[in-house]
Design a protein around this motif. Structure first.
Motif, PDB file in Angstrom:
ATOM      1  N   LEU A 104       8.854  -2.850  -4.462  1.00  0.00           N
ATOM      2  CA  LEU A 104       7.286  -2.955  -4.669  1.00  0.00           C
ATOM      3  C   LEU A 104       6.554  -3.827  -3.648  1.00  0.00           C
ATOM      4  CD1 LEU A 104       7.384  -2.622  -8.733  1.00  0.00           C
ATOM      5  CD2 LEU A 104       6.486  -0.991  -6.985  1.00  0.00           C
ATOM      6  N   VAL A 105       7.338  -4.993  -3.468  1.00  0.00           N
ATOM      7  CA  VAL A 105       6.851  -5.851  -2.371  1.00  0.00           C
ATOM      8  C   VAL A 105       6.780  -5.261  -1.061  1.00  0.00           C
ATOM      9  CG1 VAL A 105       7.415  -8.175  -1.241  1.00  0.00           C
ATOM     10  CG2 VAL A 105       7.814  -7.857  -3.747  1.00  0.00           C
ATOM     11  N   ARG A 106       7.874  -4.587  -0.795  1.00  0.00           N
ATOM     12  CA  ARG A 106       7.864  -3.800   0.513  1.00  0.00           C
ATOM     13  C   ARG A 106       6.849  -2.812   0.642  1.00  0.00           C
ATOM     14  NH1 ARG A 106      12.220   0.549   0.432  1.00  0.00           N
ATOM     15  NH2 ARG A 106      10.645   1.395  -0.510  1.00  0.00           N
ATOM     16  N   ASP A 107       6.495  -2.097  -0.444  1.00  0.00           N
ATOM     17  CA  ASP A 107       5.467  -1.335  -0.392  1.00  0.00           C
ATOM     18  C   ASP A 107       3.911  -1.934  -0.627  1.00  0.00           C
ATOM     19  OD1 ASP A 107       7.530   0.622   0.173  1.00  0.00           O
ATOM     20  OD2 ASP A 107       7.391   1.183  -2.077  1.00  0.00           O
ATOM     21  N   GLY A 108       4.048  -3.025  -0.734  1.00  0.00           N
ATOM     22  CA  GLY A 108       2.712  -3.825  -0.948  1.00  0.00           C
ATOM     23  C   GLY A 108       1.897  -3.614  -2.198  1.00  0.00           C
ATOM     24  N   TYR A 109       2.559  -3.380  -3.415  1.00  0.00           N
ATOM     25  CA  TYR A 109       2.259  -3.477  -4.604  1.00  0.00           C
ATOM     26  C   TYR A 109       2.248  -4.612  -5.472  1.00  0.00           C
ATOM     27  CZ  TYR A 109       2.024   1.813  -4.320  1.00  0.00           C
ATOM     28  OH  TYR A 109       1.884   3.057  -3.897  1.00  0.00           O
ATOM     29  N   VAL A 110       3.090  -5.618  -5.227  1.00  0.00           N
ATOM     30  CA  VAL A 110       3.351  -6.848  -5.739  1.00  0.00           C
ATOM     31  C   VAL A 110       3.827  -7.986  -4.731  1.00  0.00           C
ATOM     32  CG1 VAL A 110       4.102  -5.806  -7.879  1.00  0.00           C
ATOM     33  CG2 VAL A 110       5.625  -6.499  -6.397  1.00  0.00           C
ATOM     34  N   SER A 111       3.407  -9.114  -5.199  1.00  0.00           N
ATOM     35  CA  SER A 111       4.057 -10.220  -4.344  1.00  0.00           C
ATOM     36  C   SER A 111       4.999 -11.080  -5.378  1.00  0.00           C
ATOM     37  CB  SER A 111       2.833 -11.051  -3.854  1.00  0.00           C
ATOM     38  OG  SER A 111       2.289 -11.604  -4.808  1.00  0.00           O
ATOM     39  N   LYS A 112       5.952 -11.641  -4.688  1.00  0.00           N
ATOM     40  CA  LYS A 112       6.633 -12.597  -5.666  1.00  0.00           C
ATOM     41  C   LYS A 112       6.736 -13.953  -5.103  1.00  0.00           C
ATOM     42  CE  LYS A 112      11.217 -11.327  -3.564  1.00  0.00           C
ATOM     43  NZ  LYS A 112      12.631 -10.976  -3.745  1.00  0.00           N
ATOM     44  N   HIS A 113       6.953 -14.842  -5.979  1.00  0.00           N
ATOM     45  CA  HIS A 113       6.992 -16.351  -5.441  1.00  0.00           C
ATOM     46  C   HIS A 113       8.334 -16.948  -6.172  1.00  0.00           C
ATOM     47  CE1 HIS A 113       5.760 -20.498  -4.895  1.00  0.00           C
ATOM     48  NE2 HIS A 113       6.229 -20.864  -6.319  1.00  0.00           N
ATOM     49  N   VAL A 114       9.088 -17.379  -5.272  1.00  0.00           N
ATOM     50  CA  VAL A 114      10.280 -18.032  -5.973  1.00  0.00           C
ATOM     51  C   VAL A 114      10.487 -19.400  -5.705  1.00  0.00           C
ATOM     52  CG1 VAL A 114      12.848 -18.289  -5.029  1.00  0.00           C
ATOM     53  CG2 VAL A 114      11.626 -16.171  -4.759  1.00  0.00           C
ATOM     54  N   SER A 115      10.829 -19.983  -6.826  1.00  0.00           N
ATOM     55  CA  SER A 115      10.682 -21.522  -7.200  1.00  0.00           C
ATOM     56  C   SER A 115      11.999 -21.832  -7.942  1.00  0.00           C
ATOM     57  CB  SER A 115       9.657 -22.233  -8.054  1.00  0.00           C
ATOM     58  OG  SER A 115       9.731 -23.271  -8.371  1.00  0.00           O
TER      59      SER A 115
END
Length: 159
Positions: A77-88
Motif C-alpha cells: 500500500l505504501v508502494r502504491d501510494g495509498y498509505v504512509s508509514k512512520h517508524v519509531s
C-alpha cells in the motif's frame, strides 16, 4: 402449514431476499476498488480512513491477521501510494493518504447512489416501511460483533 400461517418463515425469506439485493449493491460498489487493491488491503484502508492512523500491530489485531501479513500488505500500500508509514523504534504507525480516502469515498458514493435509486423507485409509504424495518433489524442485530461487515461496508461519520 402454508406460508401465510407461518409469518416467521415468510418474513425470513423476504429478509434473505433483501440481503441478497443489498449484497449485490455492495459488491457492485466495491468491484472497481478491487481492481486496484485486494480485499484485505481494502479492509486496511477502511480502518485507516475511518479511524485515523494506527499502529501496524493494532491493524493486525483488528483484522485477525498475523503481523507479518500486515507488514507485507502495508508495504504494498505504501508502494502504491495509498498509505504512509512512520517508524519509531519498533513501532510502525500507518496513515491513510488522500488516494486511500478517495478510494473508500468512491465505494461509499457508489453504494449510496444505488440505494438512493432503489429508494426513489418506492412510494413514500414503502420508504417509511423500509426505514422502520431496517431500524428494527439494525437494533436486533447489533449485539453480534460486526467488525468484518463494518470493514467492508464502511459508513461515513453520522451514518
Amino acid at each position: 402449514m402454508t406460508t401465510d400461517e407461518d409469518p416467521d418463515s415468510s418474513t425470513e425469506s423476504v429478509v434473505v431476499d433483501a440481503s441478497v439485493v443489498g449484497l449485490g449493491i455492495v459488491l457492485r460498489s466495491l468491484a472497481p476498488a478491487l481492481e486496484h487493491v485486494t480485499l484485505q488491503q481494502y479492509r486496511i484502508l477502511v480502518l485507516l480512513v475511518t479511524r485515523g492512523p494506527m499502529r501496524s500491530g493494532d491493524l493486525a489485531v483488528e483484522l485477525g491477521l498475523l503481523p507479518s501479513g500486515i507488514t507485507r500488505m502495508v508495504t504494498r500500500l505504501v508502494r502504491d501510494g495509498y498509505v504512509s508509514k512512520h517508524v519509531s523504534g519498533r513501532e510502525v504507525t500507518v496513515t491513510a493518504g488522500d488516494t486511500a480516502t478517495a478510494l473508500v469515498d468512491e465505494v461509499l458514493d457508489r453504494r449510496a447512489a444505488e440505494f438512493r435509486g432503489a429508494l426513489r423507485r418506492m412510494s413514500p409509504d414503502e420508504r417509511r416501511a423500509v426505514r422502520q424495518a431496517a431500524e428494527a433489524l439494525v437494533r436486533s442485530a447489533t449485539s453480534v460483533p460486526l467488525l468484518d461487515a463494518q470493514l467492508l461496508l464502511a459508513t461515513r461519520p453520522g451514518h
